[in-house]
Design a protein around this motif. Structure first.
Motif, PDB file in Angstrom:
ATOM      1  N   LEU A 108     -36.924 -86.540  61.299  1.00  0.00           N
ATOM      2  CA  LEU A 108     -36.271 -87.549  60.465  1.00  0.00           C
ATOM      3  C   LEU A 108     -37.173 -87.986  59.320  1.00  0.00           C
ATOM      4  O   LEU A 108     -36.712 -88.185  58.186  1.00  0.00           O
ATOM      5  CB  LEU A 108     -35.878 -88.751  61.332  1.00  0.00           C
ATOM      6  CG  LEU A 108     -35.072 -89.851  60.655  1.00  0.00           C
ATOM      7  CD1 LEU A 108     -33.721 -89.323  60.206  1.00  0.00           C
ATOM      8  CD2 LEU A 108     -34.885 -91.029  61.605  1.00  0.00           C
ATOM      9  N   HIS A 109     -38.471 -88.118  59.589  1.00  0.00           N
ATOM     10  CA  HIS A 109     -39.412 -88.530  58.544  1.00  0.00           C
ATOM     11  C   HIS A 109     -39.528 -87.450  57.460  1.00  0.00           C
ATOM     12  O   HIS A 109     -39.645 -87.770  56.269  1.00  0.00           O
ATOM     13  CB  HIS A 109     -40.781 -88.812  59.157  1.00  0.00           C
ATOM     14  CG  HIS A 109     -41.832 -89.184  58.152  1.00  0.00           C
ATOM     15  ND1 HIS A 109     -41.841 -90.414  57.516  1.00  0.00           N
ATOM     16  CD2 HIS A 109     -42.904 -88.487  57.647  1.00  0.00           C
ATOM     17  CE1 HIS A 109     -42.865 -90.464  56.679  1.00  0.00           C
ATOM     18  NE2 HIS A 109     -43.525 -89.307  56.739  1.00  0.00           N
ATOM     19  N   SER A 110     -39.498 -86.185  57.857  1.00  0.00           N
ATOM     20  CA  SER A 110     -39.585 -85.104  56.870  1.00  0.00           C
ATOM     21  C   SER A 110     -38.347 -85.025  55.991  1.00  0.00           C
ATOM     22  O   SER A 110     -38.385 -84.420  54.919  1.00  0.00           O
ATOM     23  CB  SER A 110     -39.790 -83.771  57.589  1.00  0.00           C
ATOM     24  OG  SER A 110     -38.665 -83.461  58.394  1.00  0.00           O
ATOM     25  N   LEU A 111     -37.246 -85.650  56.402  1.00  0.00           N
ATOM     26  CA  LEU A 111     -36.007 -85.673  55.622  1.00  0.00           C
ATOM     27  C   LEU A 111     -35.788 -87.031  54.977  1.00  0.00           C
ATOM     28  O   LEU A 111     -34.646 -87.418  54.691  1.00  0.00           O
ATOM     29  CB  LEU A 111     -34.819 -85.324  56.523  1.00  0.00           C
ATOM     30  CG  LEU A 111     -34.874 -83.945  57.192  1.00  0.00           C
ATOM     31  CD1 LEU A 111     -33.726 -83.768  58.162  1.00  0.00           C
ATOM     32  CD2 LEU A 111     -34.869 -82.838  56.151  1.00  0.00           C
ATOM     33  N   ASN A 112     -36.868 -87.779  54.730  1.00  0.00           N
ATOM     34  CA  ASN A 112     -36.830 -89.075  54.057  1.00  0.00           C
ATOM     35  C   ASN A 112     -36.022 -90.114  54.836  1.00  0.00           C
ATOM     36  O   ASN A 112     -35.441 -91.032  54.246  1.00  0.00           O
ATOM     37  CB  ASN A 112     -36.259 -88.931  52.636  1.00  0.00           C
ATOM     38  CG  ASN A 112     -37.111 -88.027  51.771  1.00  0.00           C
ATOM     39  OD1 ASN A 112     -38.340 -88.021  51.878  1.00  0.00           O
ATOM     40  ND2 ASN A 112     -36.465 -87.228  50.930  1.00  0.00           N
ATOM     41  N   GLY A 113     -36.007 -89.968  56.151  1.00  0.00           N
ATOM     42  CA  GLY A 113     -35.346 -90.970  56.985  1.00  0.00           C
ATOM     43  C   GLY A 113     -33.843 -90.987  56.887  1.00  0.00           C
ATOM     44  O   GLY A 113     -33.218 -91.996  57.240  1.00  0.00           O
ATOM     45  N   ASP A 114     -33.228 -89.928  56.388  1.00  0.00           N
ATOM     46  CA  ASP A 114     -31.777 -89.891  56.229  1.00  0.00           C
ATOM     47  C   ASP A 114     -31.142 -89.224  57.446  1.00  0.00           C
ATOM     48  O   ASP A 114     -31.286 -88.010  57.637  1.00  0.00           O
ATOM     49  CB  ASP A 114     -31.422 -89.114  54.958  1.00  0.00           C
ATOM     50  CG  ASP A 114     -29.937 -89.201  54.639  1.00  0.00           C
ATOM     51  OD1 ASP A 114     -29.208 -89.845  55.419  1.00  0.00           O
ATOM     52  OD2 ASP A 114     -29.510 -88.630  53.621  1.00  0.00           O
ATOM     53  N   PRO A 115     -30.421 -89.963  58.293  1.00  0.00           N
ATOM     54  CA  PRO A 115     -29.825 -89.346  59.483  1.00  0.00           C
ATOM     55  C   PRO A 115     -28.712 -88.363  59.140  1.00  0.00           C
ATOM     56  O   PRO A 115     -28.471 -87.420  59.887  1.00  0.00           O
ATOM     57  CB  PRO A 115     -29.300 -90.538  60.288  1.00  0.00           C
ATOM     58  CG  PRO A 115     -29.136 -91.636  59.299  1.00  0.00           C
ATOM     59  CD  PRO A 115     -30.185 -91.424  58.255  1.00  0.00           C
ATOM     60  N   LEU A 116     -28.027 -88.578  58.004  1.00  0.00           N
ATOM     61  CA  LEU A 116     -26.972 -87.638  57.631  1.00  0.00           C
ATOM     62  C   LEU A 116     -27.558 -86.269  57.281  1.00  0.00           C
ATOM     63  O   LEU A 116     -26.970 -85.229  57.594  1.00  0.00           O
ATOM     64  CB  LEU A 116     -26.173 -88.186  56.449  1.00  0.00           C
ATOM     65  CG  LEU A 116     -25.353 -89.455  56.735  1.00  0.00           C
ATOM     66  CD1 LEU A 116     -24.632 -89.908  55.478  1.00  0.00           C
ATOM     67  CD2 LEU A 116     -24.360 -89.206  57.852  1.00  0.00           C
TER      68      LEU A 116
END
Length: 790
Positions: A108-116
């Motif tokens: 999630l952190h590697s995706l800038n915290g975006d759950p979508l």
């Protein structure tokens, strides 16, 4: 044993490290290599393989290393989904915590915290359950503190133009999360996330109708994705506040109209039916709704047909001409009557009557033309319509309870829908129809008995998925009603829980009722040899359930299950072995009668192994392995049960005592057999004697050990082989030691008494021990008869 090596002591190539990672027997070495190895295209498969290591520490280190060193984009979709499913389903709490606190937060952190975006990487379309598992692991413990605000929702709805599968999944997850957490804050957030039932019902209807209208223009992948989005919207509707009667009625009407639509995608029928029954809780009203929807799907309204305008015009002109003629004839008739021209009046009256008859005929023809403008449509029997109707009926049956009688409406659905679908050419329709037939049969024993022959026939001759559905229905019926339901001529309704598969003779007329149940069991038992792995596994699971609940009690059937469990080439595969590995310990630990049946199954099992041909895979089964298993399961002193008091422990010893009598009789029969008497020894005799040495026989019943002692001494005298003599002596000494130990325990428990040590392996002094008077347990009649014969 070689010392544990250290990875630092080696200077290895990458191939050497990966070899250690995959093959080294020490978990410390595998873990050390895993921590020191850099991820690459070559080493990544080996690192992923360690997430399935047998040691918890290695699996935990594998997930931690993957979280720290491997980006989520460096993994394939299947690998991401596999890591989520394996890690969150691991039996170790430490491994599950590593996935929750290290791997998923790192992704999630590697995706800038975006759950979508995380959901997009997990591809919910391929495995939607893995997406929900990941979201629950990330946000399950902080329902009211979800970091990213869900900005896609406006006034409780997501605009249809911007609705994606990831958004629908996250929307449903948030609603379920706040619903489960409860509290005022959660209720306020749910109000922001879900619209009113009136608005949501229209929103749901518009989206599903848009799928139905554009289904021909959509590609296969887009169609599947939109249907999955619609499923999430249907699941969301279950969390609407339907306390308002207007909103509830609107939502109920909308769902009914959608289910009645013949263009509805088939995948949406089960969730919509479940939503319908959630909104309507009255059983009679549910059944009425199902009947109405089924009638609309299979018997549509007449379709208007175009009418020939020229034909209608000619018909109207003829009717107008007749009306004019009738009027003129009537006026002339009145004039003739006034002029007293009665002959002319009689002729005109007859003519007037003919004109009126012609006009009435044309009037009827006009009505027929109006009716013929619609074309009667035949009842639909296509696969799509039948599957929709059956899915609706199957959801209805899940909430029905058995009663004294089945509703006439349900019987009508059984005759017109279910039985019609059973004869369909589509296997998918037959499968759902068989499940529905089984569900209706569980509501009434007479209905189940009536259609049991049909289920038996389909379990033998149909496609694999249909056979599996039929077998599930048959075993559920026997488990619920019992085999005594198949004996209508037996007014006493005596249970057939102790029914043997081979106890009936072909000419025994007095057993006609039981023969029916036995023949059914034989028919089902034959499926244990089926080439289909699924059919074999389902049949074994069904028999295991019947044995566990006491509906059937057969040592020979247990023998078949034991052989299936140990057969290396059994068609059931992992499912079969997992089922039997769970069944046997629980079955043996349930009660003494179960252990007695299990003990009685040992000798038939060994005889089957003895008579197996060389080409049979049963020749690879080790007989002593089966003996150890049965002895261990049937012995309460090995810790197979939770707690045993002294009385129960004394009763349980008779299980091994009767088994010892059976084995001794088998050995004596083998020694007295003319075909094998000339041979000094045989592996069959050795196996039986080794099995005798493993048994735990006590002195609760003093007569049984005395019989065993005499039989063992005779075996020792009759055999001419040195090995057999040693085994018989060992069994005899083992018997003496255990009986003596039992006598000492009894004396120390009940009071001081004089006891005499048996000498030279003899039990002659055992009967002289001054033990308190006890009630001897009865020996099985069959065993006594065999002893008398010997």
């Amino acid at each position: 044993m070689r010392p544990r090596p250290s990875v630092a002591a080696f200077s290895l190539s990458p191939s050497g490290f990966m070899h250690l990672l995959e093959r080294d027997p020490y978990p410390e070495v595998r873990r050390a290599v895993l921590v020191s190895l850099s991820p690459s295209l070559r080493s990544l498969p080996y690192m992923l393989g360690r997430t399935r290591d047998v040691r918890e520490s290695v699996r935990k280190a594998a997930f931690e290393v993957l979280a720290e060193t491997v980006h989520i984009d460096g993994l394939k979709i299947a690998q991401r989904v596999s890591l989520v499913r394996q890690g969150l389903a691991d039996h170790s709490q430490g491994v599950r915590n590593a996935v929750r606190s290290r791997l998923l937060p790192a992704w999630l952190h590697s995706l800038n915290g975006d759950p979508l975006t995380l959901l997009n990487r997990l591809d919910p379309e391929s495995d939607i359950e893995a997406s929900f598992l990941a979201l629950r692991a990330l946000f399950g413990n902080r329902a009211c503190d979800v970091k990213r605000e869900f900005t896609m929702v406006h006034e409780g709805l997501i605009p249809i133009a911007g609705l994606t599968l990831e958004g629908a999944v996250y929307w449903r997850f948030l609603v379920e999360l706040f619903h489960e957490s409860g509290g005022t804050q959660s209720e306020e957030k749910m109000e922001d996330l879900l619209a009113e039932p009136l608005d949501y019902a229209q929103y749901l209807q518009d989206y599903i109708r848009s799928i139905s209208s554009n289904s021909d223009d959509l590609s296969c992948m887009d169609n599947i994705q939109k249907e999955m989005i619609a499923q999430q919207l249907v699941f969301l509707a279950k969390y609407l506040d339907v306390s308002d009667e207007a909103g509830r009625h609107k939502l109920l009407t909308t769902v009914g109209h959608l289910l009645s639509d013949s263009s509805l995608p088939l995948s949406l029928a089960p969730p919509l039916a479940s939503l319908l029954f959630t909104l309507e809780i009255l059983p009679d009203r549910r059944l009425q709704l199902v009947a109405e929807i089924v009638s609309e799907l299979r018997d549509p309204f007449p379709v208007p047909q175009p009418i020939d305008a020229e034909t209608v015009r000619q018909h109207e002109l003829e009717m107008a001409r007749l009306r004019v003629c009738i009027h003129d004839t009537g006026v002339t008739l009145d004039s003739c009557i006034q002029a007293k021209d009665y002959e002319r009046a009689a002729e005109l009256k007859t003519e007037l009557r003919q004109l009126q008859t012609s006009w009435e005929t044309l009037q009827k023809q006009s009505n027929f033309i109006a009716l013929d403008c619609t074309h009667e449509v035949e009842q639909k029997c296509d696969a799509s319509s039948l599957l929709r109707c059956l899915a609706l009926l199957e959801e209805l049956l899940k909430g029905c309870l058995p009663g004294p009688a089945i509703s006439p409406t349900l019987l009508e659905l059984l005759n017109t829908l279910v039985l019609t679908s059973v004869t369909s050419e589509d296997p998918a329709v037959r499968e759902v129809a068989v499940r529905s037939l089984g569900g209706i049969g569980l509501l009434s024993c007479p209905v189940a008995c009536q259609h049991l022959p049909l289920l038996l026939q389909m379990s033998q001759l149909d496609e694999e998925q249909v056979r599996v559905a039929a077998l599930h229905s048959i075993f559920d019926f026997i488990q619920l009603f019992g085999l005594e339901a198949l004996e209508p001529h037996d007014p006493s309704g005596s249970p057939t829980g102790d029914l043997e598969l081979d106890e009936l003779e072909d000419s025994a007329e007095e057993h006609v009722e039981k023969a029916m149940a036995t023949n059914i069991l034989k028919l089902l038992t034959a499926l244990l040899d089926s080439e289909s792995a699924e059919v074999c596994a389902v049949t074994a699971e069904g028999f295991a359930k019947l044995q566990a609940c006491g509906r059937v009690s057969s040592p020979r059937l247990l023998s078949r299950l034991l052989l299936l469990w140990h057969n290396p080439l059994a068609p059931g595969g992992t499912k079969l072995r997992s089922c039997l590995a769970t069944f046997f310990p629980g079955y043996a630990a349930a009660c003494r009668s179960n252990r007695e049946v299990l003990a009685n199954s040992l000798l038939p099992t060994l005889r089957t192994l003895r008579s197996a041909p060389i080409s049979s895979p049963l020749t690879q089964v080790e007989p002593l392995k089966l003996v150890r298993l049965v002895v261990s399961l049937s012995n309460t002193r090995d810790g197979n049960t939770r707690h045993w008091n002294s009385v129960l422990a004394q009763e349980d010893t008779s299980v091994h005592e009767s088994l010892a009598l059976q084995l001794c009789n088998a050995v004596l029969e083998e020694l007295n057999d003319p075909e094998t008497k000339e041979a000094k020894t045989s592996w069959w005799t050795v196996v039986l004697l080794k099995a005798l040495a493993m048994l735990h026989v006590s002195g609760t019943d003093q007569s049984t050990p005395q019989h065993l002692q005499n039989m063992l001494q005779r075996i020792k005298a009759d055999t001419g082989d040195r090995l057999c003599k040693q085994l018989a002596k060992k069994a005899l000494n083992n018997l003496c030691e255990k009986v003596q130990a039992r006598a000492c325990v009894d004396l120390s428990t009940d009071g001081p008494a004089q006891s005499h040590e048996p000498k030279n392996g003899s039990l002659s002094n055992f009967d002289q021990a001054k033990t308190p008077k006890r009630t001897a347990l009865p020996v099985k009649l069959a065993a006594k008869d065999k002893i008398n014969k010997v």
